[in-house]
Scaffold this active site. Structure first.
Site, short mmCIF file in Angstrom:
data_model
loop_
_atom_site.label_atom_id
_atom_site.label_comp_id
_atom_site.label_asym_id
_atom_site.label_seq_id
_atom_site.Cartn_x
_atom_site.Cartn_y
_atom_site.Cartn_z
N SER A 38 0.82 -1.15 0.15
CA SER A 38 -0.16 -0.08 -0.06
C SER A 38 0.89 1.14 0.04
CB SER A 38 -0.88 0.02 1.17
OG SER A 38 -1.57 1.28 1.43
N GLY A 52 -3.58 3.91 0.85
CA GLY A 52 -4.48 4.20 2.07
C GLY A 52 -5.48 5.10 1.94
N GLY A 110 1.40 11.32 4.13
CA GLY A 110 0.13 12.01 5.05
C GLY A 110 -0.97 11.41 4.50
N CYS A 165 0.29 4.00 10.40
CA CYS A 165 0.92 5.29 9.70
C CYS A 165 1.51 6.11 10.58
CB CYS A 165 0.02 5.65 8.78
SG CYS A 165 0.80 7.08 7.98
N LYS A 177 -2.34 -4.32 9.59
CA LYS A 177 -0.92 -3.96 9.43
C LYS A 177 -0.44 -3.57 10.60
CE LYS A 177 1.73 -1.96 5.92
NZ LYS A 177 1.68 -1.38 4.56
N THR A 234 6.46 1.15 8.24
CA THR A 234 7.75 1.86 8.39
C THR A 234 8.38 2.17 9.72
OG1 THR A 234 6.54 3.95 8.21
CG2 THR A 234 7.42 2.99 5.94
N GLY A 287 11.49 -3.98 2.74
CA GLY A 287 12.60 -4.02 1.82
C GLY A 287 13.01 -5.47 0.75
N GLY A 342 7.25 -2.81 -1.68
CA GLY A 342 6.62 -1.37 -1.66
C GLY A 342 7.81 -0.45 -2.28
C1 LIG Z 1 5.68 6.36 -0.17
C2 LIG Z 1 5.06 5.38 0.57
C3 LIG Z 1 3.77 5.56 1.16
C4 LIG Z 1 3.27 4.59 1.98
N1 LIG Z 1 1.92 4.70 2.26
C5 LIG Z 1 1.23 3.80 2.83
C6 LIG Z 1 -0.12 3.68 3.04
O1 LIG Z 1 -0.93 4.52 2.60
N2 LIG Z 1 -0.59 2.61 3.79
C7 LIG Z 1 -0.01 1.52 4.56
O2 LIG Z 1 -0.37 0.88 5.03
N3 LIG Z 1 1.49 1.43 4.29
C8 LIG Z 1 2.11 2.65 3.38
N4 LIG Z 1 3.13 2.53 3.46
C9 LIG Z 1 4.00 1.46 3.81
C10 LIG Z 1 4.43 0.36 2.84
O3 LIG Z 1 3.25 -0.04 2.51
C11 LIG Z 1 5.21 -0.66 3.45
O4 LIG Z 1 4.56 -1.19 4.65
C12 LIG Z 1 6.67 -0.38 3.64
O5 LIG Z 1 7.14 0.84 2.80
C13 LIG Z 1 7.74 -1.21 4.12
O6 LIG Z 1 7.88 -2.07 2.89
P1 LIG Z 1 9.04 -1.79 1.74
O7 LIG Z 1 10.19 -1.62 2.48
O8 LIG Z 1 8.97 -2.59 0.75
O9 LIG Z 1 8.43 -0.30 1.03
C14 LIG Z 1 3.73 3.72 2.44
C15 LIG Z 1 5.38 3.53 1.96
C16 LIG Z 1 5.80 4.38 1.27
C17 LIG Z 1 7.51 4.09 0.91
#
Ligand SMILES: Cc1cc2nc3c(=O)[nH]c(=O)nc-3n(C[C@H](O)[C@H](O)[C@H](O)COP(=O)(O)O)c2cc1C
Ligand SMILES: Cc1cc2nc3c(=O)[nH]c(=O)nc-3n(C[C@H](O)[C@H](O)[C@H](O)COP(=O)(O)OP(=O)(O)OC[C@H]3O[C@@H](n4cnc5c(N)ncnc54)[C@H](O)[C@@H]3O)c2cc1C
Ligand SMILES: Cc1cc2nc3c(=O)[nH]c(=O)nc-3n(C[C@H](O)[C@H](O)[C@H](O)COP(=O)(O)OP(=O)(O)OC[C@H]3O[C@@H](n4cnc5c(N)ncnc54)[C@H](O)[C@@H]3O)c2cc1C
Ligand SMILES: Cc1cc2nc3c(=O)[nH]c(=O)nc-3n(C[C@H](O)[C@H](O)[C@H](O)COP(=O)(O)O)c2cc1C
Ligand code: FES
Ligand code: FES
Lengths: 262, 307, 307, 262
Positions: B25, B50, B76, B133, B168, B196, B247, B268
């Site tokens: 997401s 989201g 945000g 978030c 989550k 994150t 990651g 992501g």
């Molecule tokens: C730009 C960005 C926006 C994100 N927006 C959301 C969101 O709206 N809802 C959500 O549950 N996680 C959001 N995340 C978190 C990701 O879904 C994921 O949990 C996190 O980035 C770790 O995975 P990754 O290392 O593969 O990116 C966001 C991450 C990034 C980088």
């Protein structure tokens, strides 16, 4: 025809003793054409650092040969990586991205104001200018070494004004002053600007005061470059005069100065 | 063993995935943006940006900054709201053969419940509650940081929907198993993690944080070891399935999470570096299965052998 | 402003540092190993490998694994014990013009107190309580994860020593300000953070964790954004000085921590990549101060301007 | 004389179509000499990924010219980075690290058993062998392509036995079998071995059964490479017959087989 996704470096050379490089790349496959104002997003590592792609404006595109060119200044890790690429190496490049400079059929006289690395997308615009359109071009450089004579357009319908910050060539001082001094009596159909934000702001305000259409090309930190991450937000005026966010990579990089908050 | 006999599909509590690789997401918009670069049919599923009850314009820029092998974001939760999603985005996504997961965030437990009620009637495959978030002032991570907060929200949401319910989790906690168990007890079908890690970058020249939101969420390869550890801990602590992320860049990384206990994975940040990664990741998973003569991916879930 | 007028020295609660750059515990042995590569006089201070009351042989190998822009370690506090340190290592370190910090870890509050009593009489400049090592079964992080545990250990130690007392915090908590405040209330003079984030890497071919200890501590540039955020939060929450660390590789990174609120910094993992980094880091800090006309480093501490 | 810290790449070439490269580097400054068994620790990125240096054995060292050579196989990011270095580029290299192969004055007949990338430190040993010492050399390779004829020592006092895993050259099978078959009747003063652990274990056990000194050169994941991080632990027999840990980078890489637990 598809989006660009990979190419081969044909040429990658430093411009004299500056930290500016020009790179020529042949794209693989049958690719979409690109238009002035658009950019590419380039992967600048083989590993995970730097992680994100780097956005660079398209300087030229030759649809017959599938070749595009970029000019870039070495700033940090990403552009350093680019500068080390050799002829024949692969380039992982997404493009063409973003919208275009809007140049209406009826325009006859335009001005172009660029500073630093902001001049590159403007050169694409100038090179594709129809002969009937006259352009006053105002380009500001840090010093005379960085004046990129190699790529400055030389055409009859283009008049070039140059400033340098260190007064080593041309007008010594702000390009915006040179612009204002030479245009107080002129009425352009449109003005196009790209460069540092304060510069664009002055240009935009000068234009709006005279009710001239002004197009600004913005920069913002990007992650995806294609409109998915919503990272590259810039403040825009929404219909009901409220503040909203546009996205430089998708809604821009070119915005009508009236619609954007600089 | 050959490519034909390999089963990558998995049904996790009613969420049917044809392969275990899901777009995370917030990194994949509503799929539309990537459609020019990737065949969206390649994804096992897509978790959309989201959603909130009402439209949100998000945080002021700058919203992202790169960090070593990672990035911070403070978007945000900019989104058009849950209704606009159903009307304008869902039909497009539905054209593809991929599971659609609605990721939602609320200011109050009630908001979460309301959205669940709305989405229960929509043509989606699962609801993912973003209780983690870090980039909005109210709600969300405030709930997600305590087991009690999680329990309440999940319980309220559970009443409103029979769709597979994914919760989550935020990694910004002392013991990740506590919120995990709370979510399970409140009726979650699936857990997904990690969101994150809260981080900050300061520009030494302006002497201000780079992000206008001051802090942001760290994602990307940098966090992978923390994510694998937490997925392992949670998979040991709960009996419901887990979706792992943090990651992932390759089939190798995906298998690491699967061995740690994940039934599926989300990708992501890596989409930004390599928009075509989904295909490579599934191919690499297949190659691994062929090499080790594994016909069904499920055989690998949680199979790490601890010292 | 020129090089001559610049004051890099700082006195934090009696710990006198001629410059704010300290070698982080566990990454610099007892200094001896690096002496062939670096002038140890370049360091503001050296925090030695974590000491225990008795000798420890440490964990079985493999003990380290690289991760994206970081590494995991599970050394397991291999060390010759506090007495052997004082006898065999301290005299060598004392030949250099650098502060010596004794980093200690115990299985019980009593052990910490005993070591403090012993070290109080030794020729060291400060004691750093490692309440945050994730790689040993007993003690250490078990104490460090709760404010109560921290309070007790620090209180007991405080009674035994008048040396500057640094308490090192683990980042594996929901709210880093809680242990920070507990340490301050129990009498800590200085806080240092962050220790490592708990992580795990699985070898997909052996299907075992890479580390024989299963998990290890994540350090290096990957964690920097998390560390900067925590240093900022702690500096806001306490009135005692903070030493910041986590992924520092350059003067730029060091200044980021100082702006966030650190009075000094520690450099760990980066020594492995660049053993000569200390000189570069102090030079870069100086260059920054000249550029911005800052004569005393103290003027920069905590000077980040939040949005 | 100082420790090595930087050099310039003189040559870096791929060995035929293998994924093995040989690199020649000139060190800067007045540097310490190196001895067979030692290694260097090389920085393999300009950024933070890969973060840690990579340990590579020294193949040769020429003290007159301050030139050392290494041979390496491309395995992952670090060695890939090395393979892309061009002549004239800088190399950030720590060395010489670790202890040395112990070759006593009185030795007259030795055996050397190496497999895969384990042969490189052994070649340094063989090249510096006094003429009076005779060596039976057993080297195992994956296939005939990977037999590095280019660097195999050709001297009268060296007898070479070669095996390939895929039976494409020489003895088809395990190098340890070839070793055992040809040495059952021989009594060496010492045996030196480097390669996969199972191979070294068999060699070490065969030697200990016959009470022959055996030296093994170990590999372990390293962070610092100089004895500070205590990361590269290997199990050793301590005096009182308890298990303790030695460190491959400092106490090794060469250990007496009797003192180490394989
Ligand atoms: C730009 C960005 C926006 C994100 N927006 C959301 C969101 O709206 N809802 C959500 O549950 N996680 C959001 N995340 C978190 C990701 O879904 C994921 O949990 C996190 O980035 C770790 O995975 P990754 O290392 O593969 O990116 C966001 C991450 C990034 C980088
Ligand atoms: C639409 C667009 C078009 C561009 N066109 C060109 C071009 O034609 N030629 C050119 O030389 N540069 C161009 N840039 C700027 C270029 O993207 C940055 O200089 C580059 O990303 C820096 O990467 P780096 O790794 O070398 O430096 P980094 O180490 O990432 O950063 C060096 C400096 O650049 C700043 N920076 C980093 N990323 C960006 C970004 N996305 N936008 C603005 N500043 C950034 C950082 O804050 C830092 O001060 C363009 C940027 C955008 C958004
Ligand atoms: C003392 C010593 C001497 C060595 N001499 C040579 C040599 O002369 N020539 C040569 O080709 N190689 C040599 N090696 C092995 C070499 O260090 C690894 O192949 C290299 O570090 C792999 O790095 P990479 O980034 O390319 O691969 P990575 O992506 O890091 O890893 C690829 C594979 O190598 C393994 N590996 C990573 N680091 C090490 C390590 N430190 N030791 C053993 N395996 C590791 C990983 O587990 C993985 O399976 C030596 C190792 C040691 C410890
Ligand atoms: C190999 C290694 C060993 C460590 N041992 C100790 C230790 O004994 N005591 C301690 O307080 N911290 C120890 N640490 C943590 C570091 O001191 C530091 O807190 C952490 O690595 C973050 O800083 P860095 O990213 O600069 O390495 C160790 C770290 C590493 C990498
Ligand atoms: S960079 Fe992702 S939306 Fe613009
Ligand atoms: S690698 Fe650090 S002690 Fe050997």
């Amino acid at each position: 025809m598809t989006k660009w996704n990979s190419g081969i470096v044909l040429e990658n050379k430093r411009i004299r003793s500056t930290d500016i490089y020009i790179m020529k790349v042949r794209l693989k496959g049958d690719v979409d054409p690109s238009y002035p104002g658009q950019f590419v997003n380039i992967r600048c590592s083989k590993g995970t650092d730097p992680l994100l792609r780097r956005p660079i404006s398209i300087l030229r595109f030759d649809p017959a040969e599938n070749i595009f060119e970029i000019v870039y200044e070495v700033r940090g890790k990403g552009t350093q990586y680019l500068s080390l690429l050799k002829q024949g190496e692969d380039l992982d490049v997404l493009g063409p991205l973003g919208n275009r400079f809007c140049l209406k059929e009826e325009y006859e006289r335009i001005a172009v104001v660029g500073g630093g690395i902001g001049i590159f997308p403007l050169i694409h615009l100038l090179e594709s200018l129809p002969e009937k359109v006259f352009a006053d071009v105002f380009f500001g450089f840090r010093d005379s070494d960085r004046i990129l004579w190699e790529i400055l357009p030389k055409k009859d319908n283009i008049k070039l004004y140059i400033s340098t910050d260190d007064k080593s060539f041309g007008y010594g001082g702000f390009i915006t002053d040179l612009f204002k001094e030479n245009t107080s009596d002129k009425k352009y159909d449109a003005v196009y600007t790209c460069g540092p934000k304060p510069m664009m702001k002055i240009v935009a305000e000068a234009c709006m005061a005279k009710d001239i259409e002004c197009f600004v090309s913005l920069e913002e930190r990007m992650a995806c470059g294609i409109g998915a991450c919503l990272g590259c937000a810039c403040r825009v005026q929404t219909e009901n005069d409220k503040i909203g966010y546009g996205h430089v990579c998708k809604d821009g990089p070119v915005f009508n100065a009236r619609k954007v908050v600089l | 063993m050959n490519e034909k006999n390999i089963n990558l599909s998995i049904d996790i509590q009613g969420l049917k995935l044809k392969n275990p690789v899901i777009a995370a997401s917030g990194t994949y918009g509503f799929g539309r943006e990537y459609a020019e670069y990737v065949d969206l049919n390649d994804w096992g599923g897509i978790s959309v940006k989201g959603l909130t009850l009402e439209e949100r314009i998000g945080n002021p820029p700058p919203r992202t900054v790169e960090t070593p092998s990672g990035m911070l974001n403070a978007i945000g939760l900019q989104n058009p709201g849950v209704h606009a999603f159903i009307q304008n985005e869902l039909p497009f996504l539905r054209r593809f053969d991929t599971a659609v997961i609605a990721n939602v965030a609320g200011n109050t437990a009630e908001e979460y419940a309301t959205m669940a009620r709305i989405l229960d009637k929509a043509d989606i495959d699962a609801i993912e509650l973003n209780l983690s978030c870090p980039n909005v002032k109210k709600g969300c991570m405030a709930f997600g940081s305590t087991p009690e907060g999680i329990f309440q929200v999940v319980k309220d949401v559970r009443r409103e929907t029979r769709k597979p319910l994914i919760v989550k989790l935020t990694p910004n906690v002392t013991d990740i198993t506590e919120p995990a168990i709370a979510a399970q007890e409140a009726g979650a079908d699936i857990l997904s993690l990690i969101n994150t890690l809260l981080g900050m970058v300061i520009d030494i020249h302006t002497r201000k944080p780079v992000l206008a939101n001051n802090t942001g969420g760290l994602s990307g390869p940098a966090v992978r070891p923390v994510a694998v550890r937490m997925v392992y801990q949670v998979a040991q602590a709960v009996s419901i399935p887990v979706i792992g992320m943090g990651g992932i860049t390759s089939g190798k990384d995906a298998i690491e999470f699967i061995l740690a206990g994940a039934s599926a994975v989300m990708v992501g940040t890596w989409n930004f570096a390599d928009p075509a990664c989904v295909k490579k990741i599934t191919e690499e998973i297949k190659a691994y299965m062929i090499r080790y003569d594994i016909s069904d991916l499920k055989e690998l879930v949680g199979k790490v052998e601890i010292y």
